[in-house]
Write a protein that holds these residues in place. Sequence first.
Motif, PDB file in Angstrom:
ATOM      1  N   VAL A   2      20.080  56.087  19.278  1.00  8.70           N
ATOM      2  CA  VAL A   2      19.251  57.256  19.042  1.00  8.70           C
ATOM      3  C   VAL A   2      20.157  58.480  19.041  1.00  8.70           C
ATOM      4  CG1 VAL A   2      17.389  58.678  19.952  1.00  8.70           C
ATOM      5  CG2 VAL A   2      17.267  56.181  20.118  1.00  8.70           C
ATOM      6  N   ARG A   3      20.006  59.287  18.002  1.00  3.04           N
ATOM      7  CA  ARG A   3      20.810  60.496  17.897  1.00  3.04           C
ATOM      8  C   ARG A   3      19.988  61.679  18.398  1.00  3.04           C
ATOM      9  NH1 ARG A   3      24.526  62.465  12.899  1.00  3.04           N
ATOM     10  NH2 ARG A   3      25.375  64.201  14.052  1.00  3.04           N
ATOM     11  N   LEU A   4      20.588  62.470  19.275  1.00  5.23           N
ATOM     12  CA  LEU A   4      19.904  63.636  19.805  1.00  5.23           C
ATOM     13  C   LEU A   4      19.753  64.689  18.720  1.00  5.23           C
ATOM     14  CD1 LEU A   4      21.750  63.986  23.229  1.00  5.23           C
ATOM     15  CD2 LEU A   4      19.467  63.059  22.819  1.00  5.23           C
ATOM     16  N   PRO A   5      18.689  65.466  18.766  1.00  4.79           N
ATOM     17  CA  PRO A   5      18.524  66.539  17.780  1.00  4.79           C
ATOM     18  C   PRO A   5      19.666  67.554  17.920  1.00  4.79           C
ATOM     19  CG  PRO A   5      16.528  66.254  19.105  1.00  4.79           C
ATOM     20  CD  PRO A   5      17.578  65.383  19.699  1.00  4.79           C
ATOM     21  N   LEU A   6      20.006  68.165  16.807  1.00  4.38           N
ATOM     22  CA  LEU A   6      21.066  69.170  16.829  1.00  4.38           C
ATOM     23  C   LEU A   6      20.575  70.429  17.518  1.00  4.38           C
ATOM     24  CD1 LEU A   6      22.401  68.833  13.184  1.00  4.38           C
ATOM     25  CD2 LEU A   6      23.384  67.870  15.261  1.00  4.38           C
ATOM     26  N   THR A   7      21.486  71.072  18.206  1.00  5.43           N
ATOM     27  CA  THR A   7      21.157  72.348  18.831  1.00  5.43           C
ATOM     28  C   THR A   7      21.180  73.436  17.755  1.00  5.43           C
ATOM     29  OG1 THR A   7      23.451  72.944  19.296  1.00  5.43           O
ATOM     30  CG2 THR A   7      22.289  71.604  20.971  1.00  5.43           C
ATOM     31  N   PRO A   8      20.538  74.549  18.017  1.00  4.56           N
ATOM     32  CA  PRO A   8      20.618  75.661  17.056  1.00  4.56           C
ATOM     33  C   PRO A   8      22.062  76.086  16.776  1.00  4.56           C
ATOM     34  CG  PRO A   8      18.834  76.049  18.596  1.00  4.56           C
ATOM     35  CD  PRO A   8      19.582  74.830  19.098  1.00  4.56           C
ATOM     36  N   ALA A   9      22.922  76.023  17.787  1.00  2.23           N
ATOM     37  CA  ALA A   9      24.333  76.389  17.590  1.00  2.23           C
ATOM     38  C   ALA A   9      25.020  75.411  16.639  1.00  2.23           C
ATOM     39  CB  ALA A   9      25.064  76.426  18.929  1.00  2.23           C
ATOM     40  N   GLU A  10      24.709  74.127  16.749  1.00  2.00           N
ATOM     41  CA  GLU A  10      25.299  73.135  15.847  1.00  2.00           C
ATOM     42  C   GLU A  10      24.811  73.333  14.418  1.00  2.00           C
ATOM     43  OE1 GLU A  10      26.017  69.293  18.730  1.00  2.00           O
ATOM     44  OE2 GLU A  10      23.963  69.756  18.106  1.00  2.00           O
ATOM     45  N   VAL A  11      23.541  73.657  14.267  1.00  2.00           N
ATOM     46  CA  VAL A  11      22.994  73.909  12.933  1.00  2.00           C
ATOM     47  C   VAL A  11      23.676  75.127  12.321  1.00  2.00           C
ATOM     48  CG1 VAL A  11      20.914  74.589  11.663  1.00  2.00           C
ATOM     49  CG2 VAL A  11      20.790  72.805  13.418  1.00  2.00           C
ATOM     50  N   GLU A  12      23.827  76.184  13.097  1.00  2.00           N
ATOM     51  CA  GLU A  12      24.478  77.399  12.604  1.00  2.00           C
ATOM     52  C   GLU A  12      25.939  77.135  12.242  1.00  2.00           C
ATOM     53  OE1 GLU A  12      25.654  81.829  14.195  1.00  2.00           O
ATOM     54  OE2 GLU A  12      23.891  80.868  15.054  1.00  2.00           O
ATOM     55  N   ARG A  13      26.635  76.364  13.068  1.00  2.00           N
ATOM     56  CA  ARG A  13      28.034  76.029  12.777  1.00  2.00           C
ATOM     57  C   ARG A  13      28.123  75.223  11.479  1.00  2.00           C
ATOM     58  NH1 ARG A  13      30.008  74.544  17.757  1.00  2.00           N
ATOM     59  NH2 ARG A  13      29.088  72.497  17.540  1.00  2.00           N
ATOM     60  N   GLY A  14      27.179  74.318  11.254  1.00  2.00           N
ATOM     61  CA  GLY A  14      27.152  73.547  10.009  1.00  2.00           C
ATOM     62  C   GLY A  14      26.930  74.437   8.802  1.00  2.00           C
ATOM     63  N   GLN A  15      26.096  75.453   8.950  1.00  2.00           N
ATOM     64  CA  GLN A  15      25.865  76.393   7.852  1.00  2.00           C
ATOM     65  C   GLN A  15      27.120  77.217   7.565  1.00  2.00           C
ATOM     66  OE1 GLN A  15      22.422  78.343   9.482  1.00  2.00           O
ATOM     67  NE2 GLN A  15      21.012  76.889   8.523  1.00  2.00           N
ATOM     68  N   ARG A  16      27.827  77.624   8.632  1.00  2.00           N
ATOM     69  CA  ARG A  16      29.086  78.358   8.425  1.00  2.00           C
ATOM     70  C   ARG A  16      30.130  77.480   7.747  1.00  2.00           C
ATOM     71  NH1 ARG A  16      27.810  80.231  13.599  1.00  2.00           N
ATOM     72  NH2 ARG A  16      29.372  78.884  14.550  1.00  2.00           N
ATOM     73  N   LEU A  17      30.178  76.198   8.124  1.00  2.00           N
ATOM     74  CA  LEU A  17      31.117  75.273   7.492  1.00  2.00           C
ATOM     75  C   LEU A  17      30.807  75.144   6.004  1.00  2.00           C
ATOM     76  CD1 LEU A  17      33.357  73.135   7.537  1.00  2.00           C
ATOM     77  CD2 LEU A  17      31.600  71.459   8.184  1.00  2.00           C
ATOM     78  N   THR A  43      27.602  63.833  -0.605  1.00  2.00           N
ATOM     79  CA  THR A  43      28.028  64.198   0.750  1.00  2.00           C
ATOM     80  C   THR A  43      28.526  65.631   0.781  1.00  2.00           C
ATOM     81  OG1 THR A  43      28.568  61.922   1.361  1.00  2.00           O
ATOM     82  CG2 THR A  43      29.681  63.670   2.596  1.00  2.00           C
ATOM     83  N   LEU A  44      29.362  65.996  -0.169  1.00  2.00           N
ATOM     84  CA  LEU A  44      29.869  67.371  -0.219  1.00  2.00           C
ATOM     85  C   LEU A  44      28.724  68.354  -0.421  1.00  2.00           C
ATOM     86  CD1 LEU A  44      32.137  69.408  -0.153  1.00  2.00           C
ATOM     87  CD2 LEU A  44      32.555  68.935  -2.582  1.00  2.00           C
ATOM     88  N   ARG A  45      27.786  68.026  -1.286  1.00  2.00           N
ATOM     89  CA  ARG A  45      26.638  68.908  -1.522  1.00  2.00           C
ATOM     90  C   ARG A  45      25.836  69.110  -0.238  1.00  2.00           C
ATOM     91  NH1 ARG A  45      21.513  68.670  -2.406  1.00  2.00           N
ATOM     92  NH2 ARG A  45      21.337  66.424  -2.529  1.00  2.00           N
ATOM     93  N   LYS A  46      25.617  68.032   0.506  1.00  2.00           N
ATOM     94  CA  LYS A  46      24.863  68.133   1.756  1.00  2.00           C
ATOM     95  C   LYS A  46      25.606  68.963   2.802  1.00  2.00           C
ATOM     96  CE  LYS A  46      22.182  63.873   1.369  1.00  2.00           C
ATOM     97  NZ  LYS A  46      21.994  62.517   1.920  1.00  2.00           N
ATOM     98  N   ILE A  47      26.917  68.809   2.860  1.00  2.00           N
ATOM     99  CA  ILE A  47      27.708  69.609   3.807  1.00  2.00           C
ATOM    100  C   ILE A  47      27.653  71.080   3.409  1.00  2.00           C
ATOM    101  CG2 ILE A  47      30.026  70.071   4.697  1.00  2.00           C
ATOM    102  CD1 ILE A  47      30.557  67.007   4.352  1.00  2.00           C
ATOM    103  N   GLU A  48      27.869  71.357   2.134  1.00  2.00           N
ATOM    104  CA  GLU A  48      27.867  72.743   1.667  1.00  2.00           C
ATOM    105  C   GLU A  48      26.504  73.409   1.838  1.00  2.00           C
ATOM    106  OE1 GLU A  48      29.463  73.443  -2.199  1.00  2.00           O
ATOM    107  OE2 GLU A  48      31.473  72.843  -1.622  1.00  2.00           O
ATOM    108  N   SER A  49      25.448  72.640   1.751  1.00  2.00           N
ATOM    109  CA  SER A  49      24.101  73.214   1.901  1.00  2.00           C
ATOM    110  C   SER A  49      23.664  73.293   3.361  1.00  2.00           C
ATOM    111  CB  SER A  49      23.082  72.398   1.102  1.00  2.00           C
ATOM    112  OG  SER A  49      22.901  71.129   1.700  1.00  2.00           O
TER     113      SER A  49
END
Length: 97
Positions: A2-17, A43-49
């Motif tokens: 089971v994967r834990l939900p992402l924290t808001p900080a992780e989501v924001e870091r992913g958006q910056r990436l 995969t690249l599209r998902k990371i960039e988005s």
Amino acid sequence: MVRLPLTPAEVERGQRLGALLRRARKERSMLDTALDAGVSPETLRKIESGRVATPAFTTIASIAAVLGLSLDAVWAEIDEPHAASTGSRHPRERLVS
């Protein structure tokens, strides 16, 4: 597993990436970049988005190498919580000229 939900900080870091990779890619096509990095264009599209907020290290290392980005510089930018919201650049950042 089971994967834990992402924290808001992780989501924001992913958006910056994602934003960083889009900027670094410039006019280079997503397809060429992905194939050169050995990842799927999807995969690249998902990371960039920002849909994949925590991609595998090897995936980011491969994409960064293709784009001429150092992993230190990538981390310096994406780990700055204020960088994306204020538009300020980290003083050590020398990513895209």
